[in-house]
Design a protein around this motif. Sequence first.
Motif, PDB file in Angstrom:
ATOM      1  N   GLU A  98       0.836  -1.210   0.000  1.00  0.00           N
ATOM      2  CA  GLU A  98       0.000   0.000   0.000  1.00  0.00           C
ATOM      3  C   GLU A  98       0.865   1.253   0.000  1.00  0.00           C
ATOM      4  N   ALA A  99       0.294   2.331  -0.554  1.00  0.00           N
ATOM      5  CA  ALA A  99       1.007   3.615  -0.577  1.00  0.00           C
ATOM      6  C   ALA A  99       0.700   4.361   0.715  1.00  0.00           C
ATOM      7  N   ASN A 100       1.717   4.529   1.545  1.00  0.00           N
ATOM      8  CA  ASN A 100       1.515   5.188   2.838  1.00  0.00           C
ATOM      9  C   ASN A 100       1.636   6.710   2.726  1.00  0.00           C
ATOM     10  N   ILE A 101       2.516   7.169   1.851  1.00  0.00           N
ATOM     11  CA  ILE A 101       2.853   8.601   1.785  1.00  0.00           C
ATOM     12  C   ILE A 101       2.722   9.091   0.346  1.00  0.00           C
ATOM     13  N   THR A 102       2.159  10.283   0.172  1.00  0.00           N
ATOM     14  CA  THR A 102       2.097  10.920  -1.144  1.00  0.00           C
ATOM     15  C   THR A 102       2.680  12.319  -1.038  1.00  0.00           C
ATOM     16  N   PHE A 103       3.582  12.656  -1.955  1.00  0.00           N
ATOM     17  CA  PHE A 103       4.177  13.995  -2.014  1.00  0.00           C
ATOM     18  C   PHE A 103       3.767  14.662  -3.324  1.00  0.00           C
ATOM     19  N   ASN A 104       3.258  15.889  -3.232  1.00  0.00           N
ATOM     20  CA  ASN A 104       2.928  16.672  -4.426  1.00  0.00           C
ATOM     21  C   ASN A 104       3.751  17.947  -4.404  1.00  0.00           C
ATOM     22  N   GLY A 105       4.662  18.081  -5.364  1.00  0.00           N
ATOM     23  CA  GLY A 105       5.495  19.287  -5.377  1.00  0.00           C
ATOM     24  C   GLY A 105       5.906  19.687  -6.779  1.00  0.00           C
ATOM     25  N   HIS A 106       6.133  18.701  -7.638  1.00  0.00           N
ATOM     26  CA  HIS A 106       6.601  18.984  -8.996  1.00  0.00           C
ATOM     27  C   HIS A 106       5.434  19.253  -9.938  1.00  0.00           C
ATOM     28  N   LYS A 107       5.715  20.050 -10.965  1.00  0.00           N
ATOM     29  CA  LYS A 107       4.685  20.367 -11.963  1.00  0.00           C
ATOM     30  C   LYS A 107       4.825  19.503 -13.207  1.00  0.00           C
ATOM     31  N   ALA A 108       5.909  18.769 -13.326  1.00  0.00           N
ATOM     32  CA  ALA A 108       6.141  17.896 -14.488  1.00  0.00           C
ATOM     33  C   ALA A 108       6.677  16.553 -13.997  1.00  0.00           C
ATOM     34  N   ALA A 109       6.978  15.667 -14.949  1.00  0.00           N
ATOM     35  CA  ALA A 109       7.373  14.290 -14.614  1.00  0.00           C
ATOM     36  C   ALA A 109       8.608  14.233 -13.725  1.00  0.00           C
ATOM     37  N   VAL A 110       8.591  13.311 -12.759  1.00  0.00           N
ATOM     38  CA  VAL A 110       9.746  13.067 -11.881  1.00  0.00           C
ATOM     39  C   VAL A 110      10.772  12.264 -12.681  1.00  0.00           C
ATOM     40  N   THR A 111      12.004  12.769 -12.749  1.00  0.00           N
ATOM     41  CA  THR A 111      13.039  12.111 -13.564  1.00  0.00           C
ATOM     42  C   THR A 111      14.112  11.430 -12.720  1.00  0.00           C
TER      43      THR A 111
END
Length: 938
Positions: A98-111
């Motif tokens: 299961e996904a315990n943590i979600t981070f939202n910060g970037h506006k484009a794809a994570v590289t």
Amino acid sequence: MGLTRQYLRYRPAALFGLVASARGSVAWVALRGERGRCVAVPACEHVFVWDLRKGEKVLILKGLKQEVSCLRTSPDGLHLAVGYEDGSIRIFSLLSGEANITFNGHKAAVTALQYDHLGGRLVSGSKDTDVIVWDVINESGLYRLSGHKDAVTQVLFLKEKNLMVTSGKDTLVKWWDLDTQHCFKTLVGHRTEVWGMALVSEEKRLITGSADSELRVWDITYIQEVKDPDEPESKKSKGSSPGAEENTEEDEPLELDEQPEERLVKCSKVGSIMREGRDRVVTLATDRTGKILACHGTSAVLEVFCVLSEEEVQKKLEKKMKKAKKKAKQKSEEEPEGSVELSLQEEIQRVTNIKASSKIKSFDLILSPKGEVKIALLLQNNVVEAYNLNLSAPVPQAVRASKITIGGHRSDVRTLAFSSDNIAVLSAAAESVKIWNRSTLQCIRTMDCEYALCSLFVPGDRQVIVGTKTGKLQLYDLATGSLLETLDAHDGAVWSMALSPDQRGFVTGGADKCVKFWEFDLVKDESSVQKRLSMKHVRVLQLDEDVLCVRYSPNQKLLAVSLLDCTVKIFYVDTLKFFLSLYGHKLPVLCMDISYDGTLIATGSADRNVKIWGLDFGDCHRSLFAHDDSVMYLQFVAKSHLFFTAGKDSKIKQWDADKFEHIQTLEGHHQEVWCLALSPNGDYVVSASHDKSLRLWERTREPLVLEEEREMQREAEYEESVAKEEQPVVAGETRGETGLAGKKTIETIKAAERIMEAIELYREETAKLQEHKAICKAAGKEVPCPVNPILRAYGNITPSAYVLEVFKKIKSSELEESLLVLPFSYVPDLLRLFNEYIHLGSEVELLCRALLFLLKVHFGQITSNQMLVTVIENLKKTTISRVSEARDVLGFNMAGLQHLKREIEAKDEVTFFADATDRFEEKKRKRKKKEKMVLAML
């Protein structure tokens, strides 16, 4: 029939036919404590964990909608960080899935993703040029670092120092001091994009990979360790000639953020290692120990290098010195000791090249305690391979340990078909035909074929026919999985094939401007006594243009033929006389279908439109703008006037041909949808896409109301627009190198609204309570006060306790952004409540974090408000005392744990909280070395 019963919703049932997506990265994971057995690979929006030994899928980490772009395993092996195309990051537990943590910060794809050596911090780089450092334990963002001018390609933490190094497509390598959160050094010694980096030799060397065949090696010197007070501050000559300047740029890095003196780190180029590949570096990485270095370009070759440790370098140097002395004695010359040095190629030795079966997109490697390297390769053609490399062998050669292929095709699926009993699904690509069981999604037959373009099940579902790009028809027997017959049907590609309604034959259309009619026939085989099925050519219809699609009417009276001149011509089947011409499309019609009652024909074209025509007079009932790109496939649902279309815009849409309405969109594919197939009963849809996945959709019993569907679409569009809006700015802060880690999302806005609602309720309930007290005082007797239903639902808690409950439910990663969009009118009440909570000693850490952020954001307004002076003074006293209490408790607990650890170690004589196996292996190796030395001396 009521409005609500008119349409039934189709929902995604399964994703199959996919081993791994080529867009993300592969990572070794430890399941049940066993390393080197399972790999995690991206699979569209999900992550699949494959057991390489068994070749089975053991775990699926389910994503939401966006495609996976990056993976990274935590140092303890218990978690997997997954970056997505929309810039979000989710951290999955490999124990629960299961996904315990979600981070939202970037506006484009994570590289790029990287954990620090303890696993407490995670750093992410993105196409939006930002680097964000996240606190995994506190589940929040620490800070955003801006400095790159193009996509970030790699991020690395330094173990010993609180430093970080990042590379980007802007040709720069940047060094960041995480204590002060700024870039203190920039290397500009690259002419093109820096695609990869690796730290080796105990972080004293940096290796960078660029768009050429050169791996540049830089020596890292930590200034604090070696700085001599007598040494001049800068050795660099200021007045050098232009030629010398150019040479410096290539050989030694210039510094953009130039300081009066070099701070923290000194970087100097020591040379280059030449790769065999002439293309750009795609991935450059080391194992966790930094001993094995590997890289690959856009080809199928992985180049593996071994980095010698300090001990090994010293031994090699001693050997070289002895040889030099020996030579000097022979020549009777004195050789100065300092002149003997190891070359870079001797320190970083090429081990071997591994040739994979297709182009490599990503790799991961681990070094086992026995000295064997395990390498996992993610290939472009939907394959995962694993290789073992024994370094102790005289000539190390990589041996392929496993290969996962059975789960999918090597190339894009171009044709799909359902069996008449709705159970079997046929998919065919450039190299093979596969038969799948719809209920279990297992591949039950794989047969080699030429490049397939169209297919069908022969009535009886025991044989299948495939039309190929070379103009052949191939007949396969499903029971044996063998090719029964191959016929040269057309001079060009067989673009389309349709079974006749009487099931006695079929028709094909090809690029040779012919429509050919075929009948099934039983012929006697020379090898066996029994007769077998065959195909017999009966008639041919010659046309002026290439045939793209053919379809029979259900009564078998008419035949519709789509031509390259953008028209659809209708012919009588019996006489092959011309009946109607349907013209109106601006580009060729790629797909079409005739309804079950033969009254309507729907055509889908490369001009992105779908036209619905009447078959009586050939009149166009309606033209619908269906997709944002070419319409690739169209098929009616059995016994209805509803039809599905598939487009190059990665969407599948359902339409009503009577009311000319769009019913629903099936979203899931991430790239072009090439084809789809509907089951004969209409309950299932299978689609195939350029993202290598096959998706199954099933019809539910849930009614679909169009008004509700439109409302949901509008809400989704609003949420998307909110995410694209300008981010709120902290007063007095300018956009520099650092910023807040989070970003405004619909979740942060909803969290802020919940806080506002809770404070409104607190205000109302406080005023009501005071009013009630006044009434009771006037009446001279106690009357029970009515309780708010929300407070009653929470167990009759006080209004202030309800505000705290709301605060505790906000995700840690969204707290700052939620407070940032909160209007100042709610802040005074919050500060008073914080004072009350902290005084009681509840949730001190959370409240202190929120309090300090609010003070930072609204500093000017708070300090100028006279009414808040006493509140701030009280907060100052209570927070300092409560925080010091919390620190005392933590210190006491730590001391207690250390004491228990020492007692247990002394009692059991074991190393507690340490990896005993590693220590044991190390001791074993040292013992073996000693034994070898003793033997050598003897």
